[in-house]
Scaffold this active site. Structure first.
Site, PDB file in Angstrom:
ATOM      1  NE  ARG A  90      38.413  40.061  30.574  1.00 22.63           N
ATOM      2  CZ  ARG A  90      37.214  40.362  30.070  1.00 22.63           C
ATOM      3  NH1 ARG A  90      36.794  39.783  28.953  1.00 22.63           N
ATOM      4  NH2 ARG A  90      36.428  41.244  30.669  1.00 22.63           N
TER       5      ARG A  90
ATOM      6  NE  ARG B  71      30.295  35.944  63.088  1.00 20.08           N
ATOM      7  CZ  ARG B  71      30.324  35.001  64.032  1.00 20.08           C
ATOM      8  NH1 ARG B  71      31.107  33.947  63.888  1.00 20.08           N
ATOM      9  NH2 ARG B  71      29.567  35.107  65.106  1.00 20.08           N
TER      10      ARG B  71
ATOM     11  CB  CYS C 192      32.176  43.168  38.293  1.00 24.14           C
ATOM     12  SG  CYS C 192      32.754  42.856  36.609  1.00 24.14           S
TER      13      CYS C 192
ATOM     14  CG  HIS D  57      37.970  49.920  33.868  1.00 24.84           C
ATOM     15  ND1 HIS D  57      37.918  49.043  34.939  1.00 24.84           N
ATOM     16  CD2 HIS D  57      37.108  49.426  32.942  1.00 24.84           C
ATOM     17  CE1 HIS D  57      37.060  48.061  34.669  1.00 24.84           C
ATOM     18  NE2 HIS D  57      36.564  48.280  33.460  1.00 24.84           N
ATOM     19  CB  ILE D  58      36.603  55.470  31.170  1.00 23.11           C
ATOM     20  CG1 ILE D  58      35.896  55.970  32.429  1.00 23.11           C
ATOM     21  CG2 ILE D  58      35.822  55.890  29.917  1.00 23.11           C
ATOM     22  CD1 ILE D  58      35.778  57.480  32.510  1.00 23.11           C
TER      23      ILE D  58
END
Length: 263
Positions: free
Chosen positions: A25, A127, A146, A207-208
């Protein structure tokens, strides 16, 4: 606890060497699926990356804003956190985020109050959760969460945290998330008269960004230091926290590396 940064840097190198090159994106990345980190706060150590200087105050300001249910970039700015400016409405500064907001109002249900009650009175409950992922909100969110799932575990006087995030920018986001997670665990533990212990962090898409490859290689080659110590003022209520409550002691790091934030 030094092992956590060794693993963090080894994972960064693995992403660069073996990650799948993808168009996403907001840019091109090297990505791998499912990475974990583990930190132990038992010895009053705080998990901060030392191979580059971290802006700890900004993350503590972010935490202070999020626990109060932020609605506008000013809610972050008042605590000295400016990196949410990029995500606010260009005219009003308004934000539509589930961080913090769904923690205390998920269709009228206060998850944090329930969590604290159960840690105190039903410590073996399976829970002990906060869930901030609401699919019906995603399309209208300024930025979907995120990190969104937080499970706690009580063992005698100790409190542990299992933290899950769907996506992690390994060079910018994850080091800040480590500070955020440690602050969350320390504060909940203080409120419940427990001792913070293990943080188990799971990142789905790790990720990078392509623009960060060179800086990441530079950071990977650096030495790193022992983690700093910390003190936390006693917390009575969940929304009591202010950045001045948490003091980082003897934080030694290499110089800063500039990584541009990807919106």
């Amino acid at each position: 606890m030094l092992a956590y940064e060794t693993k963090y840097l080894h994972t960064a190198e693995s992403i660069l060497d073996y990650g799948d090159f993808r168009s996403t994106r907001n840019g091109h990345v090297k990505s791998v699926f499912y990475k974990t980190l583990r930190f132990n706060m038992s010895y009053n150590e705080f998990p901060i990356i030392t191979s580059r200087k971290m802006n700890v105050d900004g993350v503590l300001g972010e935490y202070a804003a999020i626990i109060r249910g932020p609605k506008n970039i000013k809610d972050f700015q008042k605590w000295g956190c400016n990196y949410w400016n990029e995500f606010g409405d260009s005219y009003t500064g308004d934000l539509r985020i589930d961080y913090g907001n769904l923690w205390t109002d998920y269709d009228g249900f206060n998850q944090v109050a329930e969590l604290i009650h159960n840690i105190r009175h039903h410590p073996h409950d399976r829970r002990l959760l906060i869930d901030a992922w609401k699919p019906t909100n995603i399309s209208n969110a300024s930025l979907p969460c995120c990190h969104f799932l937080y499970q706690f575990y009580v063992e005698d006087v100790h409190l542990d945290l299992c933290w899950y995030q769907r996506s992690g920018d390994w060079m910018i986001g994850v080091p800040s998330d480590m500070i955020f997670a440690a602050t969350l665990l320390a504060c909940i533990a203080s409120i419940c008269n427990k001792q913070p212990r293990w943080i188990n962090m799971t990142v789905g898409d790790a990720h990078i960004y392509k623009e960060h490859f060179d800086q990441a290689r530079k950071q990977i080659k650096r030495e790193h230091y022992s983690p700093p110590k910390y003190t936390l003022a006693i917390q009575e209520e969940f929304t009591d926290f202010q950045p001045v409550d948490l003091k980082i002691i003897e934080y030694k790091s290499k110089e800063a590396i500039k990584y541009d934030l990807k919106k």
